[in-house]
Structures are given as structure tokens and as C-alpha cells.
Motif scaffolding. Structure first.
Motif, PDB file in Angstrom:
ATOM      1  N   LEU A 148     -68.543 -52.961 102.933  1.00 25.47           N
ATOM      2  CA  LEU A 148     -67.929 -54.276 102.842  1.00 25.47           C
ATOM      3  C   LEU A 148     -67.360 -54.544 101.457  1.00 25.47           C
ATOM      4  CD1 LEU A 148     -70.345 -56.498 104.940  1.00 25.47           C
ATOM      5  CD2 LEU A 148     -68.002 -55.876 105.472  1.00 25.47           C
ATOM      6  N   ASP A 149     -67.678 -53.709 100.491  1.00 31.01           N
ATOM      7  CA  ASP A 149     -67.167 -53.863  99.140  1.00 31.01           C
ATOM      8  C   ASP A 149     -66.183 -52.726  98.855  1.00 31.01           C
ATOM      9  OD1 ASP A 149     -66.650 -54.371  96.542  1.00 31.01           O
ATOM     10  OD2 ASP A 149     -68.670 -53.949  95.781  1.00 31.01           O
ATOM     11  N   PRO A 150     -64.862 -53.003  98.846  1.00 31.01           N
ATOM     12  CA  PRO A 150     -63.890 -51.916  98.631  1.00 31.01           C
ATOM     13  C   PRO A 150     -64.087 -51.193  97.306  1.00 31.01           C
ATOM     14  CG  PRO A 150     -62.804 -53.886  99.457  1.00 31.01           C
ATOM     15  CD  PRO A 150     -64.211 -54.279  99.134  1.00 31.01           C
ATOM     16  N   ALA A 151     -64.649 -51.913  96.315  1.00 34.66           N
ATOM     17  CA  ALA A 151     -64.825 -51.284  95.009  1.00 34.66           C
ATOM     18  C   ALA A 151     -65.838 -50.145  95.040  1.00 34.66           C
ATOM     19  CB  ALA A 151     -65.252 -52.339  93.984  1.00 34.66           C
ATOM     20  N   ARG A 152     -66.636 -50.091  96.079  1.00 34.11           N
ATOM     21  CA  ARG A 152     -67.685 -49.077  96.153  1.00 34.11           C
ATOM     22  C   ARG A 152     -67.338 -47.968  97.140  1.00 34.11           C
ATOM     23  NH1 ARG A 152     -73.277 -52.135  96.963  1.00 34.11           N
ATOM     24  NH2 ARG A 152     -74.027 -50.041  96.521  1.00 34.11           N
ATOM     25  N   LEU A 153     -66.084 -47.961  97.602  1.00 34.80           N
ATOM     26  CA  LEU A 153     -65.663 -46.927  98.534  1.00 34.80           C
ATOM     27  C   LEU A 153     -65.325 -45.632  97.803  1.00 34.80           C
ATOM     28  CD1 LEU A 153     -63.267 -48.934 100.880  1.00 34.80           C
ATOM     29  CD2 LEU A 153     -65.622 -48.276 101.348  1.00 34.80           C
ATOM     30  N   THR A 154     -65.464 -44.540  98.501  1.00 31.87           N
ATOM     31  CA  THR A 154     -64.972 -43.272  97.978  1.00 31.87           C
ATOM     32  C   THR A 154     -63.449 -43.257  98.087  1.00 31.87           C
ATOM     33  OG1 THR A 154     -65.081 -42.150 100.108  1.00 31.87           O
ATOM     34  CG2 THR A 154     -67.089 -42.156  98.769  1.00 31.87           C
ATOM     35  N   GLN A 155     -62.815 -42.305  97.424  1.00 27.06           N
ATOM     36  CA  GLN A 155     -61.355 -42.237  97.459  1.00 27.06           C
ATOM     37  C   GLN A 155     -60.855 -41.999  98.875  1.00 27.06           C
ATOM     38  OE1 GLN A 155     -59.349 -42.916  94.865  1.00 27.06           O
ATOM     39  NE2 GLN A 155     -57.707 -42.853  96.389  1.00 27.06           N
ATOM     40  N   GLU A 156     -61.548 -41.168  99.633  1.00 25.48           N
ATOM     41  CA  GLU A 156     -61.148 -40.912 101.023  1.00 25.48           C
ATOM     42  C   GLU A 156     -61.265 -42.172 101.856  1.00 25.48           C
ATOM     43  OE1 GLU A 156     -62.315 -37.927 104.757  1.00 25.48           O
ATOM     44  OE2 GLU A 156     -63.496 -37.904 102.888  1.00 25.48           O
ATOM     45  N   GLU A 157     -62.362 -42.897 101.670  1.00 26.10           N
ATOM     46  CA  GLU A 157     -62.541 -44.145 102.411  1.00 26.10           C
ATOM     47  C   GLU A 157     -61.508 -45.181 101.977  1.00 26.10           C
ATOM     48  OE1 GLU A 157     -67.399 -43.777 102.965  1.00 26.10           O
ATOM     49  OE2 GLU A 157     -66.544 -44.926 101.306  1.00 26.10           O
ATOM     50  N   LEU A 158     -61.202 -45.238 100.711  1.00 27.35           N
ATOM     51  CA  LEU A 158     -60.232 -46.208 100.217  1.00 27.35           C
ATOM     52  C   LEU A 158     -58.835 -45.919 100.760  1.00 27.35           C
ATOM     53  CD1 LEU A 158     -59.896 -48.657  98.412  1.00 27.35           C
ATOM     54  CD2 LEU A 158     -59.432 -47.113  96.496  1.00 27.35           C
ATOM     55  N   ASP A 159     -58.449 -44.656 100.845  1.00 29.54           N
ATOM     56  CA  ASP A 159     -57.148 -44.301 101.417  1.00 29.54           C
ATOM     57  C   ASP A 159     -57.071 -44.699 102.882  1.00 29.54           C
ATOM     58  OD1 ASP A 159     -56.409 -43.264  98.993  1.00 29.54           O
ATOM     59  OD2 ASP A 159     -56.899 -41.187  99.506  1.00 29.54           O
ATOM     60  N   LEU A 160     -58.159 -44.466 103.602  1.00 35.33           N
ATOM     61  CA  LEU A 160     -58.195 -44.863 105.013  1.00 35.33           C
ATOM     62  C   LEU A 160     -58.085 -46.375 105.150  1.00 35.33           C
ATOM     63  CD1 LEU A 160     -58.628 -44.295 108.023  1.00 35.33           C
ATOM     64  CD2 LEU A 160     -61.095 -44.273 107.589  1.00 35.33           C
ATOM     65  N   TYR A 161     -58.792 -47.089 104.301  1.00 38.07           N
ATOM     66  CA  TYR A 161     -58.761 -48.552 104.346  1.00 38.07           C
ATOM     67  C   TYR A 161     -57.350 -49.084 104.062  1.00 38.07           C
ATOM     68  CZ  TYR A 161     -59.692 -53.380 102.951  1.00 38.07           C
ATOM     69  OH  TYR A 161     -59.664 -54.747 102.830  1.00 38.07           O
ATOM     70  N   ARG A 162     -56.673 -48.504 103.064  1.00 38.20           N
ATOM     71  CA  ARG A 162     -55.326 -48.957 102.723  1.00 38.20           C
ATOM     72  C   ARG A 162     -54.344 -48.696 103.858  1.00 38.20           C
ATOM     73  NH1 ARG A 162     -55.243 -46.573  96.504  1.00 38.20           N
ATOM     74  NH2 ARG A 162     -56.387 -48.322  95.536  1.00 38.20           N
ATOM     75  N   SER A 163     -54.513 -47.585 104.544  1.00 39.62           N
ATOM     76  CA  SER A 163     -53.621 -47.305 105.676  1.00 39.62           C
ATOM     77  C   SER A 163     -53.861 -48.300 106.813  1.00 39.62           C
ATOM     78  CB  SER A 163     -53.824 -45.872 106.160  1.00 39.62           C
ATOM     79  OG  SER A 163     -55.130 -45.688 106.705  1.00 39.62           O
ATOM     80  N   ILE A 164     -55.118 -48.678 107.017  1.00 38.73           N
ATOM     81  CA  ILE A 164     -55.426 -49.671 108.062  1.00 38.73           C
ATOM     82  C   ILE A 164     -54.817 -51.016 107.700  1.00 38.73           C
ATOM     83  CG2 ILE A 164     -57.297 -50.959 109.151  1.00 38.73           C
ATOM     84  CD1 ILE A 164     -59.025 -48.461 108.951  1.00 38.73           C
ATOM     85  N   VAL A 165     -54.942 -51.424 106.446  1.00 42.16           N
ATOM     86  CA  VAL A 165     -54.372 -52.697 106.000  1.00 42.16           C
ATOM     87  C   VAL A 165     -52.857 -52.697 106.149  1.00 42.16           C
ATOM     88  CG1 VAL A 165     -54.014 -54.179 103.985  1.00 42.16           C
ATOM     89  CG2 VAL A 165     -56.282 -53.219 104.435  1.00 42.16           C
ATOM     90  N   GLN A 166     -52.219 -51.580 105.810  1.00 38.64           N
ATOM     91  CA  GLN A 166     -50.764 -51.502 105.925  1.00 38.64           C
ATOM     92  C   GLN A 166     -50.320 -51.635 107.374  1.00 38.64           C
ATOM     93  OE1 GLN A 166     -48.500 -51.382 103.345  1.00 38.64           O
ATOM     94  NE2 GLN A 166     -47.063 -51.792 105.023  1.00 38.64           N
ATOM     95  N   ARG A 167     -51.043 -50.982 108.280  1.00 38.59           N
ATOM     96  CA  ARG A 167     -50.711 -51.111 109.710  1.00 38.59           C
ATOM     97  C   ARG A 167     -50.913 -52.547 110.182  1.00 38.59           C
ATOM     98  NH1 ARG A 167     -53.479 -46.105 110.203  1.00 38.59           N
ATOM     99  NH2 ARG A 167     -55.294 -47.173 111.092  1.00 38.59           N
TER     100      ARG A 167
END
Length: 575
Positions: A148-167
Motif C-alpha cells: 500500500l506504500d509505493p515508496a516501499r515497492l521494489t523496482q519491478e513492482e513499481l514499474d508494474l504499478y506505473r503501467s497499471i496507473v497509466q492504463r
């Protein structure tokens, strides 16, 4: 053809003999094979010709189809009947009206020229995507808290999250454009719109701009609203409740269900109230500077009203009650209290006051108070004390009421004795009051010092309870025969039982005697639904069953029957 076989080695004469013997069969076999090949080629050629003619016939026979000769007006009527009836259509591609656009060019043109086809719409506003809690690394609630805290995501998780937000952002942009195009096609038709939006768990501000753009598009057509149903957070509904009279000139149906948590402190009209996070008491928000919620008194054509899970006391809503024909009242905030969680606090005496002001009601559903709302007001800290109905008050006559649904929290007592409903046809009664035993009146026993005064108060309240279940016929302590107390429904059945045709009932909340009396009084019942079946209740007598003429056809009230919550729902919501 004669067959010859032997296991002995052939002689030279035998070899010559068999060679001469096989010449004719081999020649015949070659001839047959050649004939088969010839016919196979001929058959393939015939099949190709057949397919060509079949395709030609099918292609040109379509021009003779009767539906091609239908006038556009008839086709428009058929299209309208293709729309769903139990919920508003959405932007689902496999349902009308969108499905009709993919048949042929003519159908598409006719659909676009049919404003009524686009006059109903369900809008489901998806929440801003949380961090990907569905990620494969999620193993436990501890992982969920980390994600629930993006600041604590790994780089792989953060890239996945950004792609979901963009969609999500791309989808919201296309969604807003599609909604605007849909409502524009409705031209000047009255609109029936339902909106559903939930709050984000982690941050309610994220994605707010995109969500507000969709709401702006819907609100821009408010002058055409005939019906608006909305299930949304407080900040959205506060904005809706403060719209001007000019925006609601066509409104006939208003249904609102608040999506709030116990942390919300809505303060309509107060500083910071637009976000639903003000810090004051709700009662402090409505005063001389803010007379309350006047949207309903400003809607001249409002006929149907539904309020559910409301964070404001009912007294703050100003309604032209005499023009309401359908009324649904659910949970409201406690008046003059710092508790903002909505709860059923509409009590029987107040319900009668409201019904008295609604002489034209046809359908009504009320959720009445819960015991815990006044559980600490008893004198001396004893049992619960509830607001009572003044015996001297006038009877409320609802001349046109046909459907009534009651969700009973606290005992209703003699509530139905003050109602006259000569046209009642459908009744739904749900209750949280279990049947209780009431002892037969007996001489007052000698007071015992060990019995506290509060226990006597509790016994008095229990003795006044209107439910009873004569299970064993005696009181547990003294063995005194129990008397039968009448359910609050019985006066209604005695006066109007012959009129009732549909009934949904919590039968386990009635005593056996009341249940039998109920079936005898409802002589014209055709639809019955019994809920909360009691596993300890004995089977009704055969004489009662034989005299009961209702059809057990599994009738369940739909939303229009006021038997279920008025929640905004569409099966095509994909979240």
C-alpha cells in the motif's frame, strides 16, 4: 473369385499359373481405382459449385429478409425493447445499445437516430488503482501493508504499478468521452442515470481529477434528469445536495446511498465540508446561515425519494412530502450527537409523523430504530427505553398505499393500529425482534432484597414486548401457564388481510399461534416468501395448510417491490 492358399513352396508350374491368374484382377483393380479418382475429382468440383451457389444465394437472400423492409420507426421500437429492464444499460459492448451498433451500417444509423435508446445510463467510476496487491509476491496481510506504500515497492513492482496507473488514466479519458457522446445522443429526452463510485482505501485524493471530470460530464446534463440514483462518497453527494432549483426542474426520482466510513465527519456547508472531512458536529452545520438540505423542496416534480446510509439527521431534509408517491428511508445519523456513523434511528412515532405528511404514498419502505441507539437511556441504568406512540394521536390514513416494507429494529408496539391502508396489496416485514415469552399476570411477589431494582425494570420491559412464542406453555421459573401476546402485525392482518396478495415475512419471529392466525386471515394471498425459517417450529396443522390458498411460487420482491436495498448496481461493472 476362388482363393488358393498353401504353406508349401510353389513349383515353377504353380508360379506361372498364379501369375496368369492375377492378371485379370489386377487390371480390374486399376480400372476401379481410376474410376474412383475420376469421381472424386468430379465430386470435389460439384462441391465447389454447390458452395459457390450457396454463398451466392445466402448473400442475395439477405436482401429479402423481412427485417430489412421494416420502417425505421418499427426498428427503433424493437431496439428500445432490447434494453435491459432491471438495471440501467452501461457501456458494455455485448449488451444493447452498443451491441446493436455492430450488426450492420443501417442498424448503426438507426440506433444513433434513436434518442430514447440513449436516455438511460449506468456510470461506474472505477477507483484509482492501489498498488498491485495482486502481485505474485503478496503472501500475507503484512505484504499487503507494504504494497500500500509505493515508496516501499521494489523496482519491478513499481514499474508494474506505473503501467497499471497509466492504463487507468487512459481508460478514464476514453470513458469520459464515451459518456459524453452517449448522453449527447439522447438529445432532449429525460434522462435516467445511476452513478456508482467508491472511495480509495489509501488516499482519497488520488485520481480525483479524472473522476471529477466524469462527474462533471454527468452533472452537466442535470436539467434533463428524470431519475438520478447515486451511491458515492459524502463529498460527491454534498455537491449534489446543494444544486440549484434550475438544475432539477425535470427530476422525478432521487435515490442516494452514502458510501462513508466511521472516520468520515461530513459537515455540509461548513469549511472543509466539501471534502467530507470537516471537524464539526453535523448539528452545528445547519443553522441560520444554513437552513438545511433544500434540494427536495426545490424539485417541483419530485415523486420518488430514497435516502440510505445518510450521515445527517432526517430533520435537516426539507421535502415537499405531500407530492411524494414512493418513499424509502434507511439509516440516518443520530440527531444532536457527535456520532456520525449512520444507523436506524427512525422510530415508530416519528415514522407516523412523516407518513401523515405523505397522503399520496403508493409505495413505502422504512427501516426503523435499533435497540442499541437508546440502550443507555433507561432510568437507573436498566433496560432500554424507546420513544412511544401517543395513544391520543390521530390515525394516519394512506388512501393510495399499495406496497409497504418495514424493517423492524425496536418493537413497534401498536404502530400498525395507527395506520389505515385500505388498498394495501404487498407487504414485506423484516424484524430483529425474536419471539419472547410473557408470563400470565400473577399476584405481586414479596420483594427480595437480593433482587436489584434494575432487574425489575428489565422484566417490565420484557413483559411489554409484542412478540411471543408459546414454546412449552409455562414460565421457566414458576411453571405458570404463559399467555399469548399478539404480534404487532396482527391488527394489520385483521383489518386488511383480505386485501394482501403478496407477503414476505420473517416467520420465525412470530409465535406459532400468530402464524396460524396469519394464514387464516390472508385469504387472497397469491405470493409468499418466508425467511429465517425456525428449525424449532413444529409443522402447522393440516387444517391450516388445507385452508391456505396461496401459491408458493417463490416470490421475491425486486427493487421496484421495495423488498431489497435501493443500491445502485449493474452486473457489467468491471471495477
Amino acid at each position: 473369385m476362388e482363393s488358393h492358399s498353401t504353406y508349401h513352396p510353389p513349383t515353377d508350374d504353380e508360379v506361372d499359373y498364379y501369375r496368369n491368374l492375377l492378371k485379370e484382377p489386377q487390371s480390374e483393380a486399376r480400372s476401379i481405382r481410376e474410376e474412383i479418382e475420376r469421381h472424386t475429382k468430379l465430386l470435389a468440383s460439384l462441391r465447389e459449385k454447390q458452395k459457390a451457389f450457396t454463398d451466392f444465394i445466402a448473400k442475395h437472400s439477405a436482401f429479402l429478409a423481412p427485417i430489412r423492409r421494416l420502417p425505421p420507426e418499427v426498428l427503433q421500437t424493437i431496439f428500445i425493447y432490447c434494453l435491459p429492464t432491471d438495471y440501467n444499460p452501461s457501456l458494455a459492448p455485448k449488451e444493447a445499445p452498443f451491441l446493436l451498433l455492430h450488426i450492420c451500417r443501417r442498424w448503426r444509423d438507426v440506433a444513433f437516430r434513436t434518442p430514447r435508446l440513449w436516455a438511460r445510463l449506468h456510470v461506474h467510476i472505477p477507483i484509482y488503482p492501489e498498488v498491485p496487491t495482486s502481485y505474485q509476491g503478496l503472501r500475507s496481510a503484512r505484504d499487503a501493508g507494504r504494497l500500500l506504500d509505493p515508496a516501499r515497492l521494489t523496482q519491478e513492482e513499481l514499474d508494474l504499478y506505473r503501467s497499471i496507473v497509466q492504463r487507468w488514466e487512459d481508460k478514464m479519458h476514453d470513458y469520459r468521452a464515451a459518456i459524453e457522446a452517449w448522453l449527447n445522443r439522447a438529445a432532449k429526452c429525460p434522462l435516467t442515470v445511476s452513478v456508482q463510485q467508491s472511495s480509495n482505501v489509501s488516499d482519497a485524493v488520488k485520481g480525483k481529477e479524472a473522476q471529477d471530470s466524469i462527474l462533471e460530464t454527468v452533472f452537466r446534463f442535470s436539467k434533463q434528469w428524470k431519475s438520478i440514483q447515486i451511491h458515492a462518497p459524502t463529498c460527491i453527494l454534498e455537491r449534489l445536495l446543494t444544486m440549484s432549483k434550475d438544475d432539477l426542474e425535470s427530476l422525478e426520482h432521487f435515490a442516494a446511498q452514502w458510501d462513508i466510513s466511521y472516520r468520515d465527519r461530513p459537515t455540509l456547508g461548513a469549511p472543509g465540508g466539501a471534502g467530507g472531512g470537516g471537524g464539526g458536529n453535523t448539528s452545528e452545520t445547519f443553522g441560520e446561515s444554513n437552513p438545511g438540505i433544500t434540494i427536495f423542496s426545490d424539485a417541483p416534480n419530485l415523486k420518488r425519494l430514497s435516502l440510505q446510509n445518510v450521515p445527517y439527521p432526517l430533520k435537516h431534509f426539507h421535502v415537499q412530502w405531500d407530492q411524494i408517491t414512493e418513499l424509502i428511508l434507511g439509516k440516518f445519523a443520530l440527531p444532536n450527537s457527535d456520532i456520525f456513523a449512520p444507523r436506524p434511528v427512525l422510530f415508530a412515532h416519528r415514522a407516523l409523523d412523516i407518513l401523515e405528511r405523505c397522503p399520496n404514498l403508493v409505495r413505502c419502505r422504512l427501516t426503523l430504530g435499533k435497540t442499541y441507539a437508546f440502550s443507555h437511556n433507561a432510568p437507573g441504568g436498566g433496560g432500554p427505553q424507546f420513544p412511544h406512540i401517543d395513544e391520543m394521536r390521530e390515525v394516519v390514513r394512506l388512501e393510495y398505499l399499495e406496497c409497504l416494507c418495514i424493517n423492524e429494529g425496536n418493537p413497534l408496539g401498536n404502530f400498525f393500529e395507527f395506520l389505515e391502508v385500505p388498498r394495501l396489496r404487498e407487504l414485506v416485514f423484516k424484524t430483529s425482534q425474536y419471539p419472547r415469552a410473557a408470563p400470565r399476570p400473577s399476584p405481586t411477589p414479596t420483594p427480595t432484597p437480593s433482587i436489584p431494582a434494575s432487574a425489575t425494570a428489565v422484566n417490565q420491559v420484557a413483559a411489554q414486548d409484542h412478540h411471543h412464542d408459546n414454546t412449552n406453555g409455562t414460565t421457566p421459573a414458576t411453571g405458570t401457564p404463559r399467555r399469548t401476546t399478539t404480534s404487532c402485525l396482527m391488527p394489520l392482518f385483521e383489518r386488511y388481510g383480505e386485501n394482501i396478495e403478496k407477503l414476505l415475512l420473517d416467520e420465525s419471529m412470530l409465535s406459532n399461534e400468530d402464524m396460524e392466525r396469519c394464514f387464516k386471515l390472508l385469504k387472497n394471498l397469491t405470493h409468499l416468501k418466508l425467511t429465517r425459517m425456525s428449525y424449532i417450529r413444529p409443522v402447522l396443522g393440516s387444517d391450516v395448510a388445507a385452508g391456505f390458498r396461496a401459491e408458493f411460487c417463490g416470490w421475491v420482491p425486486q427493487s421496484e417491490d421495495l423488498g431489497e436495498d435501493d443500491a445502485v448496481h449493474n452486473p457489467n461493472d468491471d471495477g
